[in-house]
Write a protein that holds these residues in place. Structure first.
Motif, PDB file in Angstrom:
ATOM      1  N   GLY A 158       0.797  -1.211   0.000  1.00  0.00           N
ATOM      2  CA  GLY A 158       0.000   0.000   0.000  1.00  0.00           C
ATOM      3  C   GLY A 158       0.836   1.270   0.000  1.00  0.00           C
ATOM      4  N   ARG A 159       0.147   2.391  -0.024  1.00  0.00           N
ATOM      5  CA  ARG A 159       0.799   3.698  -0.011  1.00  0.00           C
ATOM      6  C   ARG A 159       1.018   4.130   1.440  1.00  0.00           C
ATOM      7  NH1 ARG A 159      -3.215   4.337  -3.789  1.00  0.00           N
ATOM      8  NH2 ARG A 159      -4.392   5.840  -2.509  1.00  0.00           N
ATOM      9  N   CYS A 160       2.035   3.556   2.052  1.00  0.00           N
ATOM     10  CA  CYS A 160       2.320   3.824   3.459  1.00  0.00           C
ATOM     11  C   CYS A 160       3.714   3.301   3.776  1.00  0.00           C
ATOM     12  CB  CYS A 160       1.293   3.131   4.360  1.00  0.00           C
ATOM     13  SG  CYS A 160       1.291   1.324   4.228  1.00  0.00           S
ATOM     14  N   SER A 161       4.180   3.605   4.976  1.00  0.00           N
ATOM     15  CA  SER A 161       5.406   2.999   5.490  1.00  0.00           C
ATOM     16  C   SER A 161       5.028   1.806   6.364  1.00  0.00           C
ATOM     17  CB  SER A 161       6.198   4.010   6.327  1.00  0.00           C
ATOM     18  OG  SER A 161       6.573   5.125   5.555  1.00  0.00           O
ATOM     19  N   TYR A 162       5.901   0.813   6.406  1.00  0.00           N
ATOM     20  CA  TYR A 162       5.624  -0.410   7.171  1.00  0.00           C
ATOM     21  C   TYR A 162       6.927  -0.849   7.811  1.00  0.00           C
ATOM     22  CZ  TYR A 162       4.466  -5.439   7.782  1.00  0.00           C
ATOM     23  OH  TYR A 162       4.273  -6.705   8.273  1.00  0.00           O
ATOM     24  N   LEU A 163       6.974  -0.857   9.133  1.00  0.00           N
ATOM     25  CA  LEU A 163       8.205  -1.211   9.836  1.00  0.00           C
ATOM     26  C   LEU A 163       7.874  -1.865  11.166  1.00  0.00           C
ATOM     27  CD1 LEU A 163       9.688   2.033  11.399  1.00  0.00           C
ATOM     28  CD2 LEU A 163       7.593   2.043  10.075  1.00  0.00           C
ATOM     29  N   ALA A 164       8.920  -2.353  11.838  1.00  0.00           N
ATOM     30  CA  ALA A 164       8.731  -3.095  13.085  1.00  0.00           C
ATOM     31  C   ALA A 164       9.755  -2.671  14.118  1.00  0.00           C
ATOM     32  CB  ALA A 164       8.852  -4.606  12.828  1.00  0.00           C
ATOM     33  N   LEU A 165       9.373  -2.803  15.394  1.00  0.00           N
ATOM     34  CA  LEU A 165      10.306  -2.533  16.480  1.00  0.00           C
ATOM     35  C   LEU A 165      11.448  -3.539  16.456  1.00  0.00           C
ATOM     36  CD1 LEU A 165       7.856  -0.863  17.710  1.00  0.00           C
ATOM     37  CD2 LEU A 165       8.843  -1.467  19.925  1.00  0.00           C
ATOM     38  N   PRO A 166      12.600  -3.187  17.070  1.00  0.00           N
ATOM     39  CA  PRO A 166      13.662  -4.171  17.254  1.00  0.00           C
ATOM     40  C   PRO A 166      13.159  -5.345  18.089  1.00  0.00           C
ATOM     41  CG  PRO A 166      14.453  -1.953  17.737  1.00  0.00           C
ATOM     42  CD  PRO A 166      12.969  -1.853  17.588  1.00  0.00           C
ATOM     43  N   GLN A 167      13.724  -6.503  17.853  1.00  0.00           N
ATOM     44  CA  GLN A 167      13.345  -7.705  18.594  1.00  0.00           C
ATOM     45  C   GLN A 167      13.568  -7.490  20.093  1.00  0.00           C
ATOM     46  OE1 GLN A 167      15.198 -11.208  17.068  1.00  0.00           O
ATOM     47  NE2 GLN A 167      14.674 -12.475  18.825  1.00  0.00           N
ATOM     48  N   PRO A 168      12.628  -7.917  20.936  1.00  0.00           N
ATOM     49  CA  PRO A 168      12.815  -7.695  22.380  1.00  0.00           C
ATOM     50  C   PRO A 168      13.905  -8.582  22.954  1.00  0.00           C
ATOM     51  CG  PRO A 168      10.849  -9.000  21.985  1.00  0.00           C
ATOM     52  CD  PRO A 168      11.347  -8.565  20.635  1.00  0.00           C
ATOM     53  N   ALA A 169      14.496  -8.120  24.042  1.00  0.00           N
ATOM     54  CA  ALA A 169      15.546  -8.879  24.714  1.00  0.00           C
ATOM     55  C   ALA A 169      14.985 -10.168  25.310  1.00  0.00           C
ATOM     56  CB  ALA A 169      16.171  -8.032  25.824  1.00  0.00           C
ATOM     57  N   VAL A 170      15.835 -11.170  25.445  1.00  0.00           N
ATOM     58  CA  VAL A 170      15.450 -12.452  26.039  1.00  0.00           C
ATOM     59  C   VAL A 170      15.465 -12.318  27.558  1.00  0.00           C
ATOM     60  CG1 VAL A 170      16.085 -14.880  26.282  1.00  0.00           C
ATOM     61  CG2 VAL A 170      16.374 -13.724  24.072  1.00  0.00           C
ATOM     62  N   PRO A 171      14.398 -12.758  28.251  1.00  0.00           N
ATOM     63  CA  PRO A 171      14.403 -12.692  29.715  1.00  0.00           C
ATOM     64  C   PRO A 171      15.559 -13.491  30.303  1.00  0.00           C
ATOM     65  CG  PRO A 171      12.214 -13.220  28.874  1.00  0.00           C
ATOM     66  CD  PRO A 171      13.158 -13.311  27.716  1.00  0.00           C
ATOM     67  N   ASP A 172      16.047 -13.072  31.472  1.00  0.00           N
ATOM     68  CA  ASP A 172      17.194 -13.754  32.080  1.00  0.00           C
ATOM     69  C   ASP A 172      16.809 -14.941  32.944  1.00  0.00           C
ATOM     70  OD1 ASP A 172      16.175 -12.674  34.407  1.00  0.00           O
ATOM     71  OD2 ASP A 172      17.767 -11.193  34.666  1.00  0.00           O
ATOM     72  N   GLY A 173      15.504 -15.227  33.026  1.00  0.00           N
ATOM     73  CA  GLY A 173      15.055 -16.396  33.776  1.00  0.00           C
ATOM     74  C   GLY A 173      14.657 -16.117  35.201  1.00  0.00           C
ATOM     75  N   ALA A 174      14.836 -14.900  35.673  1.00  0.00           N
ATOM     76  CA  ALA A 174      14.425 -14.553  37.032  1.00  0.00           C
ATOM     77  C   ALA A 174      12.904 -14.607  37.125  1.00  0.00           C
ATOM     78  CB  ALA A 174      14.931 -13.155  37.396  1.00  0.00           C
ATOM     79  N   PRO A 175      12.355 -14.994  38.272  1.00  0.00           N
ATOM     80  CA  PRO A 175      10.901 -15.078  38.422  1.00  0.00           C
ATOM     81  C   PRO A 175      10.217 -13.752  38.081  1.00  0.00           C
ATOM     82  CG  PRO A 175      11.989 -16.083  40.311  1.00  0.00           C
ATOM     83  CD  PRO A 175      13.074 -15.413  39.503  1.00  0.00           C
ATOM     84  N   GLY A 176       9.228 -13.828  37.205  1.00  0.00           N
ATOM     85  CA  GLY A 176       8.474 -12.641  36.821  1.00  0.00           C
ATOM     86  C   GLY A 176       9.135 -11.752  35.798  1.00  0.00           C
ATOM     87  N   ASP A 177      10.388 -12.065  35.406  1.00  0.00           N
ATOM     88  CA  ASP A 177      11.099 -11.224  34.446  1.00  0.00           C
ATOM     89  C   ASP A 177      10.661 -11.573  33.022  1.00  0.00           C
ATOM     90  OD1 ASP A 177      13.069  -9.481  33.293  1.00  0.00           O
ATOM     91  OD2 ASP A 177      14.266 -11.265  32.878  1.00  0.00           O
TER      92      ASP A 177
END
Length: 336
Positions: A158-177
């Motif tokens: 279409g007549r628009c721009s289309y982009l995406a955020l950088p990939q999110p960081a991987v959690p470090d495994g801490a509870p709730g992280d």
């Protein structure tokens, strides 16, 4: 579902992508599917924004697909979305639907489960820019995939721009992280011409995601403003809704710093914290003259109607139980 338009509606321009505001006349909209498999386990923080009466339903679903556990409830859920589509079609709005998840996509979710139920959050539209965001909750991080065919046809071509955020960081495994992000979810993003308001409750979008959006939009003449939210409100659209120019609905208990300065002169319909948690601000303008909400909020709808707005009612009780309502279920590609 194919769109049904009447003779008075504008002819769809399939190359046109433009969202000028939350209440500009809706021309083209994507409407979510109804697929959800709960994670094997959910922390208290991951369910903190849900109404208490929903928690027993969710507990029975852990590790299982909603349709397998509650087949009758699943059919009701699907019918809610179809009834909303009927309202859109009656008003001449072109309706698009993401596809269903594939078996491979479901399997890829593993113990985190999968979701294909709120199209507002995984991608969103600001002006003539379509953005794929990043979702904080693990079971929703692949939720953009069923929209990719739609995005290829309407955004990439279409007549628009289309982009995406950088990939999110991987959690470090801490509870709730859940990782450092960047996180940016469409339910937090409200568009008002060249002003963009972005919510931050600590449950969804974060400062890194908002900073990314600001860097993208500022050179284009936009102002991006963070709106701090109480920690029991997932997204900004659960606390604030723009109905038409000069009129809004808001939950004061959810807005830690009050309304954004640009909106403080508007007439406001204030609602209780209980109605806010129940998604009383999450109705949807079809235009400045027509607004959709749930009959559970008729007391809010009556106050909106008193301002000369026609209010359409669609029962969305099942949908609201998952923490989202009309705005969460929809994603505009054209509002102008």
């Amino acid at each position: 579902m194919e769109a049904v338009t009447d003779s008075t509606a504008a002819v769809p321009d399939h190359g046109r992508v433009m969202v000028r505001s939350e209440f500009a006349p809706l021309r083209t909209v994507a409407v979510a599917r109804s697929q959800f498999r709960a994670p094997d386990e959910m922390s208290d923080s991951e369910a903190s924004f849900l109404a208490p009466e929903v928690l027993p339903i969710l507990e029975r679903m852990l590790g299982r697909d909603h349709g397998d556990v509650y087949p009758d409830r699943q059919r009701l859920w699907e019918s809610e979305r179809e009834n909303l589509c009927s309202v859109f079609e009656r008003h001449g709005v072109e309706v698009l639907r993401p596809r269903m998840l594939t078996d491979a996509e479901k399997a890829a979710g593993g113990s985190n489960g999968y979701a294909n139920f709120f199209v507002r959050d995984p991608w969103f539209t600001i002006g003539d820019i379509v953005i794929e965001g990043n979702l904080r909750l693990p079971h929703r991080r692949r939720e953009v995939l069923p929209s990719r065919d739609l995005l290829t046809a309407r955004a990439l071509e279409g007549r628009c721009s289309y982009l995406a955020l950088p990939q999110p960081a991987v959690p470090d495994g801490a509870p709730g992280d859940l990782g450092a992000g960047p996180f940016l979810e469409g339910g937090d993003v409200l568009v008002y011409e060249k002003r963009v308001f972005v919510g931050n409750s600590g449950l969804a979008s974060n400062a890194m995601g908002i900073r990314w959006l600001e860097k993208l939009l500022t050179p284009l003449g936009y102002t991006v403003e963070t709106v701090r939210l109480a920690p029991n409100f997932l997204h900004l659209d659960c606390a604030l809704g723009l109905i038409r120019e000069g009129l809004l609905v808001a939950c004061p208990d959810a807005l830690l710093d009050g309304l954004p300065a640009a909106l403080r002169g508007w007439e406001r319909i204030e609602i209780s914290e209980r109605d806010g948690v129940g998604l009383g601000t999450n109705g949807l303008p079809i235009s400045p003259e027509v607004y959709v909400t749930d009959p559970a909020f008729r007391h809010i709808g009556d106050r909106i109607a008193a301002h000369g707005v026609t209010v359409e009612y669609v029962d969305f009780a099942i949908t609201r139980g998952f923490g989202g309502s009309f705005r969460c279920t929809t994603q505009p590609l054209r509002r102008e």
